[in-house]
Design a protein around this motif. Sequence first.
Motif, short mmCIF file in Angstrom:
data_model
loop_
_atom_site.label_atom_id
_atom_site.label_comp_id
_atom_site.label_asym_id
_atom_site.label_seq_id
_atom_site.Cartn_x
_atom_site.Cartn_y
_atom_site.Cartn_z
N ARG A 1 0.86 -1.18 0.00
CA ARG A 1 0.00 0.00 0.00
C ARG A 1 0.90 1.23 0.00
NH1 ARG A 1 -3.96 -0.68 4.38
NH2 ARG A 1 -4.63 -2.36 3.03
N THR B 1 2.35 4.85 0.19
CA THR B 1 1.97 6.09 0.87
C THR B 1 2.46 7.27 0.03
OG1 THR B 1 4.04 6.21 2.11
CG2 THR B 1 2.22 4.96 3.13
N GLN B 2 2.00 8.44 0.38
CA GLN B 2 2.44 9.63 -0.34
C GLN B 2 3.96 9.79 -0.25
OE1 GLN B 2 -0.06 10.91 -2.13
NE2 GLN B 2 1.55 12.01 -3.19
#
Length: 100
Positions: A41, A43-44
């Motif tokens: 996943r 992340t920024q």
Amino acid sequence: MIFITQLIYIKPGKEAEFHAFENQAIPLMGKYTGRLVQRLRPTQETYVAGEEKKPYEIHIVSFESEEKLQAFFKDDTRLQFKHLKDGSVESILMFKGEKM
């Protein structure tokens, strides 16, 4: 052995619905020789660049054969929960390949 990489884009606010589907579908893969190699996943902070928007998750899975993969897609239990996927996923970009 085939490998599938999926860039999964979720509809805003539908994360819980997506997770409910995944909680059912991922354990079923083993029945068809499927294996979850990676589930990421981004992340920024970890997303470096791209012309498309950042995917919600990236999945890398493997199956013994295309036939086993197709059998997994048609599994009756998986199909009972498919409405959760359909309601939560905006789009998926999927790549099939082999380990080199």
